[in-house]
Design an enzyme around this catalytic site. Sequence first.
Site, mmCIF file in Angstrom:
data_model
loop_
_atom_site.group_PDB
_atom_site.id
_atom_site.type_symbol
_atom_site.label_atom_id
_atom_site.label_comp_id
_atom_site.label_asym_id
_atom_site.label_seq_id
_atom_site.Cartn_x
_atom_site.Cartn_y
_atom_site.Cartn_z
ATOM 1 C CG ASP A 13 46.451 38.038 48.670
ATOM 2 O OD1 ASP A 13 47.473 38.713 48.456
ATOM 3 O OD2 ASP A 13 45.580 37.809 47.792
ATOM 4 C CE1 TYR A 18 41.298 40.071 44.031
ATOM 5 C CE2 TYR A 18 42.208 39.853 46.232
ATOM 6 C CZ TYR A 18 42.211 39.508 44.891
ATOM 7 O OH TYR A 18 43.116 38.599 44.428
ATOM 8 C CE LYS A 44 46.625 39.369 44.704
ATOM 9 N NZ LYS A 44 45.915 39.449 46.003
#
Length: 297
Positions: A13, A18, A44
């Site tokens: 993921d 990030y 995401k």
Amino acid sequence: MQAAWDGGVRYFDAAPWYGRGLSEHRVGDFLIDKPRDDFVLTTKVGRVFRRPADPAKVDMSKWLGGLRFDFDFDYTYDGVMRSYEQSLMRMGIDTVDALLIHDPDRFAHEPHWQSRMTDMSTSGIKALEELKRSGEIKAIGMGLNRVESLDDIPDMVDLDFLIVAMAYTLLDQTGLAALDRFAARGVSVVIATPFASGILVTGPGPEARYMYQPADAEIQEKTRRIKEICDDHAVPLPSAAMRFPLGHPAVVSVIYGSAHPDEMRSNLASGAKPVPPALWADLKSAGLLSKNVPAPD
């Protein structure tokens, strides 16, 4: 990532947020030559990145490294599609298995939360549903950080799964009612913080961290009591912390926080250790676990 792969991990993921894109570069660089059917990859949506006017002036104080790109929150149809396309290009991989709506918690958006949630529930979700209908993604998810977010935000859209942080751990089961509701609706849950941001690995002590902050005296004492019972059963504290969330029928996976290959290998070994049912019974008897939480097998 190589240590995870060697240990049998096949679910990865990432997110644009990030490292401000660095995570997706690294994930893609590692997975790009792996057989595509051999792993599950999720990322995401919700932030769209752009070049700032002066990259040198981007505030990077939150990051140990990271890329100097700026971003805008964007939960509209166009924003979701742009975020998705940017992620594919950063990773160099032309498919992801699922997309998650990232960080719709109130605290991340005030005073714009209501308008952004309107965008998500009326516009952005249409993009995700379109991608799912076309077969580009297999599932629609949401990533949340606060237990109070579980009460109403997931109900704004039709979800297949959630990644949940901090709301269901060995130290705090305040998310139990929400997880029960998700199980009844067939919505799967991935627990992202089984170690409660650190203390359930390190145990109590001056460096222990909880909720991404230094752990207070109450949490330190509760952790000490939990660790004593784990020691009585010869079960390492991290093993109990990793196994506990998997007892709930909604929970399908747990994300281990690892910052080094040795940590990954240690986490995988801890997660494989058996935990006797008597440990959960003793924790409940001591009032350290809610009596109505489902215990793992």
